[in-house]
Write an enzyme that holds these catalytic residues in place. Structure first.
Site, PDB file in Angstrom:
ATOM      1  N   SER A 187       0.841  -1.193   0.000  1.00  0.00           N
ATOM      2  CA  SER A 187       0.000   0.000   0.000  1.00  0.00           C
ATOM      3  C   SER A 187       0.875   1.241   0.000  1.00  0.00           C
ATOM      4  O   SER A 187       1.955   1.251   0.614  1.00  0.00           O
ATOM      5  CB  SER A 187      -0.910   0.027   1.228  1.00  0.00           C
ATOM      6  OG  SER A 187      -1.582   1.273   1.351  1.00  0.00           O
ATOM      7  N   TYR A 200      -2.388  -1.559   9.923  1.00  0.00           N
ATOM      8  CA  TYR A 200      -2.451  -1.866   8.490  1.00  0.00           C
ATOM      9  C   TYR A 200      -1.161  -1.456   7.787  1.00  0.00           C
ATOM     10  O   TYR A 200      -0.571  -2.247   7.034  1.00  0.00           O
ATOM     11  CB  TYR A 200      -3.645  -1.154   7.867  1.00  0.00           C
ATOM     12  CG  TYR A 200      -3.749  -1.330   6.374  1.00  0.00           C
ATOM     13  CD1 TYR A 200      -4.193  -2.529   5.829  1.00  0.00           C
ATOM     14  CD2 TYR A 200      -3.404  -0.301   5.502  1.00  0.00           C
ATOM     15  CE1 TYR A 200      -4.293  -2.697   4.457  1.00  0.00           C
ATOM     16  CE2 TYR A 200      -3.500  -0.459   4.129  1.00  0.00           C
ATOM     17  CZ  TYR A 200      -3.950  -1.660   3.612  1.00  0.00           C
ATOM     18  OH  TYR A 200      -4.038  -1.820   2.247  1.00  0.00           O
TER      19      TYR A 200
END
Length: 324
Positions: A187, A200
Site C-alpha cells: 500500500s 495496516y
C-alpha cells in the site's frame, strides 16, 4: 585555486550528478513501455497457471482477468464462493481460459496444507498475493480499534502470514523451472509510518521488505518478485471512491502496474501514484503527525464514508422502486 575551493567544486559536481541520475531514473517511470518492455508471450512463457488471492473483487479480480486475457489459466481464491463463481464465469466467457475456484478464509489459521494439495500439480508461472484486510476504513488510534485482539490476529494472518505461506507453496516450483513472477500487493501508505492506520500500514511494510529480500535471494534464478504499493484505487476497501486522475479503477491500475514488472523490486504501479509516493516522502513527518492534520484526515474520511453510504442507499432505493 586552493584545496577548499576544489573540494566544494567537486562536492557541487557530485550533487549535480547524483540528482541528474535520480532524475533520469524517475523519467524512466514515465515511459514504462519503452524502458521495461514485455513480449506478447512473456506471461504464457512463465507457466500455464496464475494464482490470485483475494480475487473475488477489486484489484484481485482485475489481476485475474488481465492475466487470463494474456493467455494464462487462473486460480482464484477468496472466502465467498458465490462471488468467485461469478468471476470465474466472467473470465471463462470473455477469455476462454480455464478457471479454478478455491474457497478459503485467509483470516483463519491452518488453511495452507489444503491449499498446497490443491495447487500441487499445477504449472504456476505467476502468483499475485493480493488478499488483505483494512482493520477500519475510518482512521483511528490503535487502542481504539474495535475488537483489538481479534483484529491483530486477523490482520497478521491475512496481510502477513498468507503472503509468506503462499510464497512457500509456489516459489519452489518457480525455482526449479528457473522462471516466474510473484507480485505482492502492499500500500502507498506504507511509504511512511502512518498514524491512525498503524496496524495496516505496518503489515504492508512487511510485504515490501519481504518482497525486496526475496528478490535479492532469487533474482539469479530468473524470478521476478515485486511489491506493488498503490495509493487510491476505487475498491470496497477504499469506500468505492469516484475515479479520477489520482483514484484509478482496479482495471486501469492493474493494466498500468503490469507494465512496471521489470522496473525493480517495488513500484507504486502508475505514474500518478509514483508522484504521490515522492510527495508523501518529501513532506516533513512533523507536519503529517500534527494533531490538526490527523483530525482533518479523520473528519475528511468520515464525511466521505457518510456520503458514499448515502449514495449507496439512494441507489438501492431507486433499484427497489424500479423493480416493483
Amino acid at each position: 585555486m586552493d584545496f577548499m575551493e576544489l573540494f566544494f567544486i567537486a562536492l557541487g559536481a557530485a550533487v549535480i550528478v547524483c540528482y541528474g541520475v535520480k532524475l533520469l531514473l524517475f523519467s524512466r517511470m514515465l515511459f514504462p513501455k519503452m524502458w521495461f518492455p514485455l513480449s506478447k508471450s512473456f506471461f504464457t512463457s512463465l507457466g500455464e497457471w496464475a494464482v490470485v488471492t483475494g480475487a473475488s473483487e477489486g484489484i484481485g479480480r482485475a489481476y485475474a482477468l488481465a492475466l487470463a486475457e494474456k493467455g494464462m489459466n487462473v486460480v482464484i481464491m477468496s472466502r465467498t464462493k458465490v462471488t468467485l463463481d461469478q468471476v470465474a464465469k466472467e473470465i471463462g466467457d470473455t477469455t476462454g481460459q480455464r478457471v479454478k475456484v478455491i474457497v478459503t478464509d485467509f483470516m483463519k489459521d491452518n488453511v495452507f496444507s489444503e491449499l498446497e494439495d490443491q495447487l500441487r500439480n499445477l504449472n504456476i508461472g505467476v502468483l499475485v498475493n493480493n488478499v488483505g484486510m483494512l482493520p477500519s476504513f475510518i482512521p483511528c488510534k490503535f487502542l481504539e480499534t474495535a475488537r483489538l485482539d481479534q483484529t491483530i490476529t486477523m490482520t497478521i494472518n491475512c496481510n502477513v502470514k498468507t503472503m509468506a505461506k503462499m510464497c512457500k507453496i509456489i516459489l519452489p516450483g518457480m525455482e526449479n523451472r528457473g522462471k516466474g513472477v510473484i507480485v505482492n500487493i502492499s500500500s502507498g501508505i506504507a511509504s511512511i509510518p502512518f498514524p491512525l492506520y498503524t496496524l495496516y500500514a505496518a503489515s504492508k511494510v512487511f510485504v515490501e521488505r519481504f518482497s525486496q529480500g526475496l528478490q535479492a535471494e532469487y533474482s539469479d534464478k530468473g524470478i521476478i518478485i515485486q511489491a506493488v504499493a498503490p495509493f487510491g484505487v476505487s475498491t470496497r476497501m477504499a469506500g468505492y471512491q469516484k475515479t479520477n486522475i489520482v483514484t484509478l479503477s482496479p482495471e486501469d491500475f492493474v493494466k498500468s502496474s503490469l507494465q512496471y514488472l521489470r522496473a525493480g523490486d517495488k513500484t507504486h504501479g502508475s505514474v500518478c501514484h509514483i508522484v504521490l509516493g515522492w510527495l508523501l516522502q518529501s513532506i516533513p513527518l512533523k507536519v503529517l503527525y500534527a494533531e490538526s492534520m490527523l483530525h482533518s484526515l479523520q473528519d475528511y474520511i468520515k464525511k466521505k464514508a457518510a456520503l458514499n453510504a448515502t449514495i449507496c442507499a439512494s441507489n438501492a432505493t431507486f433499484e427497489n422502486g424500479r423493480n416493483k
